[in-house]
Scaffold this motif. Structure first.
Motif, short mmCIF file in Angstrom:
data_model
loop_
_atom_site.label_atom_id
_atom_site.label_comp_id
_atom_site.label_asym_id
_atom_site.label_seq_id
_atom_site.Cartn_x
_atom_site.Cartn_y
_atom_site.Cartn_z
N LEU A 165 0.83 -1.21 0.00
CA LEU A 165 0.00 0.00 0.00
C LEU A 165 0.86 1.25 0.00
CD1 LEU A 165 -2.91 -0.57 2.51
CD2 LEU A 165 -3.09 -0.09 0.09
N LEU A 166 2.06 1.11 0.57
CA LEU A 166 2.94 2.27 0.68
C LEU A 166 3.85 2.41 -0.53
CD1 LEU A 166 3.94 1.95 4.43
CD2 LEU A 166 2.04 3.19 3.43
N GLN A 167 3.72 1.46 -1.48
CA GLN A 167 4.53 1.56 -2.69
C GLN A 167 3.76 2.32 -3.75
OE1 GLN A 167 6.63 -1.97 -3.88
NE2 GLN A 167 6.67 -2.77 -1.81
N GLU A 234 -5.67 4.64 -4.69
CA GLU A 234 -5.17 3.36 -4.22
C GLU A 234 -6.22 2.46 -3.57
OE1 GLU A 234 -1.59 2.00 -4.03
OE2 GLU A 234 -2.17 3.05 -5.85
N LEU A 235 -7.15 3.03 -2.83
CA LEU A 235 -7.98 2.17 -1.99
C LEU A 235 -9.18 1.59 -2.72
CD1 LEU A 235 -7.75 4.06 1.41
CD2 LEU A 235 -6.36 2.20 0.55
N LEU A 581 -0.80 -9.39 -6.84
CA LEU A 581 -0.51 -10.21 -5.68
C LEU A 581 0.99 -10.11 -5.44
CD1 LEU A 581 -2.26 -12.05 -3.88
CD2 LEU A 581 -1.32 -13.99 -5.14
N TYR A 582 1.38 -9.39 -4.38
CA TYR A 582 2.80 -9.20 -4.11
C TYR A 582 3.40 -10.47 -3.51
CZ TYR A 582 2.65 -4.33 -5.31
OH TYR A 582 2.53 -3.16 -6.00
N HIS A 589 -3.46 -6.51 -4.02
CA HIS A 589 -3.50 -5.06 -4.08
C HIS A 589 -4.29 -4.61 -5.30
CE1 HIS A 589 -2.29 -1.01 -3.51
NE2 HIS A 589 -1.95 -0.94 -4.78
N THR A 590 -5.23 -3.70 -5.09
CA THR A 590 -6.08 -3.24 -6.17
C THR A 590 -5.47 -2.03 -6.85
OG1 THR A 590 -7.91 -3.89 -4.77
CG2 THR A 590 -8.46 -2.58 -6.69
N GLU A 591 -5.31 -2.11 -8.17
CA GLU A 591 -4.89 -0.94 -8.92
C GLU A 591 -6.11 -0.43 -9.67
OE1 GLU A 591 -1.57 0.61 -9.79
OE2 GLU A 591 -1.33 -0.19 -7.77
N THR A 592 -6.59 0.75 -9.29
CA THR A 592 -7.79 1.25 -9.93
C THR A 592 -7.46 1.81 -11.32
OG1 THR A 592 -7.36 3.37 -8.91
CG2 THR A 592 -8.86 1.91 -7.76
#
Lengths: 646, 130
Positions: A165-167, A234-235, A581-582, A589-592
């Motif tokens: 999330l912080l990347q 991001e969210l 998926l890291y 992680h969702t990339e909008t």
């Protein structure tokens, strides 16, 4: 690596330097002895240098992957991209505290440099003493409660990696900006306390204090908006503000600082509200410390919160209490010198409007603080838990924000002391008519959302008040100089930067408000299930699914959705949304996918998929979201005009 | 003038304090859910290991077992965008209503947090040195 011991020892040794400097400063202030004050100034400079060394070393350890430092091992890994080796500094508790200290040191150094010519002035030194005192507290935190230099022996082969999330690029700007805004409030607080300590309570400290407050206020405001932008990108829930406790805790001091910036003008112009202003700047500073405490101690549950650390929490509470007692004590001590020179003459005056604006701003700050802390207080008293959600915040703050908006237009145009009927008619009749007309047109055009209509009416009122002011003043200048319109306006702004910079800031606030009103009242959300080649309509847009593909990134696997977007039947281009998926953390992680236009954003989230290639998609049409960011840009521009050196 | 300031301040405080009633959502323990009736409540707890029923990361509808702090469990059903941090062992908060006949909690909103928030434990097999 050996060099990291240099940073560590700089951090430890700084405790000695800061303590000596502080003792020298207090003695020098008491005895009015310039030699001790000069000793304090040099100690403060040295202390800033040592903090810089400690911070740079830790960043260096990230770049060189020195996993013998536990903090580096916890928040980075060998495959972390270079750019994020810097941002990993503020990814966790210990590093954040060191970063706070670093920003404070940078502000202290900047203060010493900007006011270097005032070295003969005792207020300069008293302010430095207060800054050193605050610095001392954070030094104690990083040395005793939250040490970033704890070692691991033997060092692990690889680190834990950075939370995905912080990347994000915004994470490189948003936290530092919030920190700069938060920590920046320490300087005006120190100025105010310095004035109380030395009894130099004339306009001098206010002039100094104001610029520092505007700077911190601007950076904090832009930082808050960037945080919203990060959440939006991001969210993946289609919004930018969720009334999360940590968002709130950055917004509350911004509100009180806004109140201070207005009421301090009354003190400058009319010699009133001196105690009020001292209290406001103190409250603002305390709220920044309280905000740091809430985020860092884990006392409030939030998506931002770090793990609970009782020792750290205790230290913050003691510091908070001591600062409050210190400031209150000084205000009581100087009570005689802080009495008002005049009284407010009329309700219809700029003083009264500013005072009312202060009440509303403080009311907002109180409402948000109350809603944020209520669950914690409730649990302490009753033992059961409740949550206070957006419903509460929206219900309470919307009416207050609407009143505040109207005041944003009234404040700059109403006269000081006592406004006459003709002054009021001249300045406000046209904007009020414009607002009424625009609400009428919207109503006829089918806009039946009462809050939105009211909001838009208020915004039209504000903008017309401001445009009218600009237009009148420019026209007056043209009559006397014969310049063309825009050069005249440019020179006008240049001649009185403070005033017109302030107006530009107000325009920015109105534009952001319009974005917020439109995007929250008229957001459209739709859930679609599509297979490749199929298409569906959302409002006037047609979304045609191209495909769903698996991919591999250096540190993550991805599922990528591609859509062709048409406005009516005009192609707008391709929109891509992903789930990643890291590898390291196995966290999805969702990339909008966002297609941002001037009047609306098309916002797509890949919610899921099934074996036969069907994609589940959430689509949002968010009107005027770009205006929220645009308003922030205008606000920044206005602040730069205000602060531009003569 | 100061009287008016105090009065408007008091009005704001009154508005704030009274508004909290009716907008707050109670947290309910899993065992007390049947008594909560049709009103919206929140349940918080840990997502049971091995308790997530879904086809894979792409599935939209999920059902899982939530273990609250007393150790009671409740079956939660949710359909929508899954929070990124949602997985086995994660802390989760579900907001919604309880369906007593089916003994299922229908979540409208699902929030999740990594088990240790943003603090991570030291890499395994390593003891902290100095």
């Amino acid at each position: 690596m050996k060099f990291t011991y240099l940073g560590e020892w700089a951090m430890r040794f700084d405790l000695v330097i800061a303590t000596l400097g502080l003792l020298g400063g207090v003695w020098g202030l008491w005895k009015k002895d310039g030699r001790f004050l000069e000793f304090q100034r040099r100690s403060l400079m040295l202390s800033c240098g040592l903090v810089l060394a400690a911070t740079v070393t830790l960043v260096g350890a990230f770049f060189l992957h020195d996993f013998s430092i536990r903090y580096v091992a916890n928040y980075s890994s060998l495959n972390l991209p270079m750019g994020y080796c810097l941002t990993a500094l503020w990814a966790g508790q210990e590093g954040s505290q060191l970063f706070w200290l670093f920003v404070l040191a940078a502000f202290s150094a900047a203060y010493l440099w900007v006011h270097r010519r005032d070295r003969s002035d005792i207020h300069f030194h008293a302010t430095a003493t207060v800054l050193l005192l605050i610095q001392h507290f954070f030094l104690a935190i990083v040395n005793f409660a939250s040490d970033p230099y704890v070692r691991l022996d033997p060092p692990p082969a690889d680190g834990n990696g950075l939370n995905p999330l912080l990347q994000h690029p915004a994470m490189a700007i948003h936290p530092p900006m919030l920190y700069v805004g938060f920590v920046g409030m320490a300087v005006p607080f120190a100025c105010a306390m310095g004035a109380l300590l030395t009894g130099r309570l004339d306009e001098g400290w206010i002039k100094k204090c104001r610029s520092w407050t505007i700077f911190a206020w601007t950076v904090l405001g832009v930082g808050i908006l960037l945080g919203g932008r990060w959440a939006y990108d991001e969210l993946g829930w289609g919004g930018y503000w969720g009334w999360d406790p940590v968002e709130n805790s950055s917004f509350i001091p911004w509100l009180t600082a806004t109140a201070f910036l207005h009421s301090v003008m009354i003190q400058e112009r009319r010699g009133m509200l001196k105690i009020w202003n001292m209290s406001l700047i103190t409250i603002t500073f305390l709220l920044t410390i309280f905000g740091t405490y809430m985020t860092r101690s884990g006392v409030v549950a939030s998506v931002h919160s770090f793990a609970r650390q009782p020792m750290l929490g205790g230290m913050f509470l003691v510091f908070l209490g001591s600062c409050a007692a210190f400031a209150t004590g000084l205000i009581v001590w100087r009570y005689g010198a802080l009495r008002s020179e005049r009284r407010i003459e009329s309700f219809l005056s700029r003083e009264a409007v500013f005072l009312f604006n202060n009440v509303i701003l403080l009311g907002l700050a109180f409402a948000i603080l109350f809603g944020t802390c209520f669950p914690t207080m409730y649990e302490m008293v009753k033992g059961t838990r409740i949550s206070v959600g957006p419903q509460f915040f929206n219900r309470v703050t919307i009416p207050l924000f609407l009143i505040l908006l109207v005041l944003t237009g009234v404040g700059p145009a109403i006269s000081w002391r006592k406004a006459t009927g003709s002054n009021l008619a001249r300045n406000f009749l046209t904007p009020a008519a414009g607002a009424a007309l625009s609400v009428g047109i919207l109503w006829a055009g089918g806009v039946r959302h009462p809050k939105a209509a009211m909001g838009i009416g208020c915004i039209v009122f504000v903008l017309s008040c401001l445009i009218l002011e600009f237009y009148r003043d420019t026209a007056a200048r043209r009559r006397s100089t014969g310049e063309a319109f825009f050069p005249a306006m440019g020179r006008l702004i240049g001649k009185n930067r403070r005033r017109y910079g302030g107006y530009i800031v107000h325009v920015g606030v109105a534009v952001t408000a319009l974005g917020i009103v439109a995007s929250s009242a008229y957001q459209v959300e739709k859930q679609l299930e599509l297979q490749p080649g199929q298409s569906a309509r959302v409002e006037r847009f047609r979304l045609e699914m191209v495909d769903l593909t698996d991919g591999v990134l250096p540190n993550a696997k991805t599922v990528r959705l591609r859509l062709n977007v048409f406005n009516e039947n005009r192609p707008m281009g391709e929109l891509v949304a992903e789930k990643r998926l890291y590898e390291k953390t196995e966290q999805p992680h969702t990339e909008t996918g966002v297609m941002a236009r001037f009047f609306y954003d098309l916002y797509v989230v890949l919610a899921g998929w099934s074996g036969d290639g069907t994609a589940m998609i959430h689509v949002y049409v968010n009107p005027l979201v770009s205006w929220v960011w645009l308003g922030g840009g205008i606000l920044l521009m206005g602040a730069v005009v205000c602060l531009w050196p003569k | 003038m100061w009287i008016w300031v105090a009065l408007s301040g008091a009005a704001v405080v009154y508005l704030v304090v009274t508004s909290i009633r009716g907008t707050e959502l109670p947290y309910v323990n899993a065992a007390d859910l049947p008594a909560s009736g049709p009103r919206a409540v929140r349940v918080a707890g840990k997502v049971a290991v091995g308790g997530i029923e879904s086809e894979g990361p792409g599935d939209v509808s999920i059902a899982f077992l939530l273990i609250d702090e007393r150790g009671d469990t409740v079956r939660v059903e949710y359909s929508g965008v899954r929070p990124d941090a949602f997985r086995e062992g994660a802390q989760a908060v579900a907001e919604g209503t309880y369906d007593a006949p089916k003994a299922v909690f229908h979540a409208e909103l699902l929030q999740a947090k990594c088990p240790s928030k943003y603090e991570v434990s030291p890499p395994a097999g390593v003891r902290p040195g100095t």
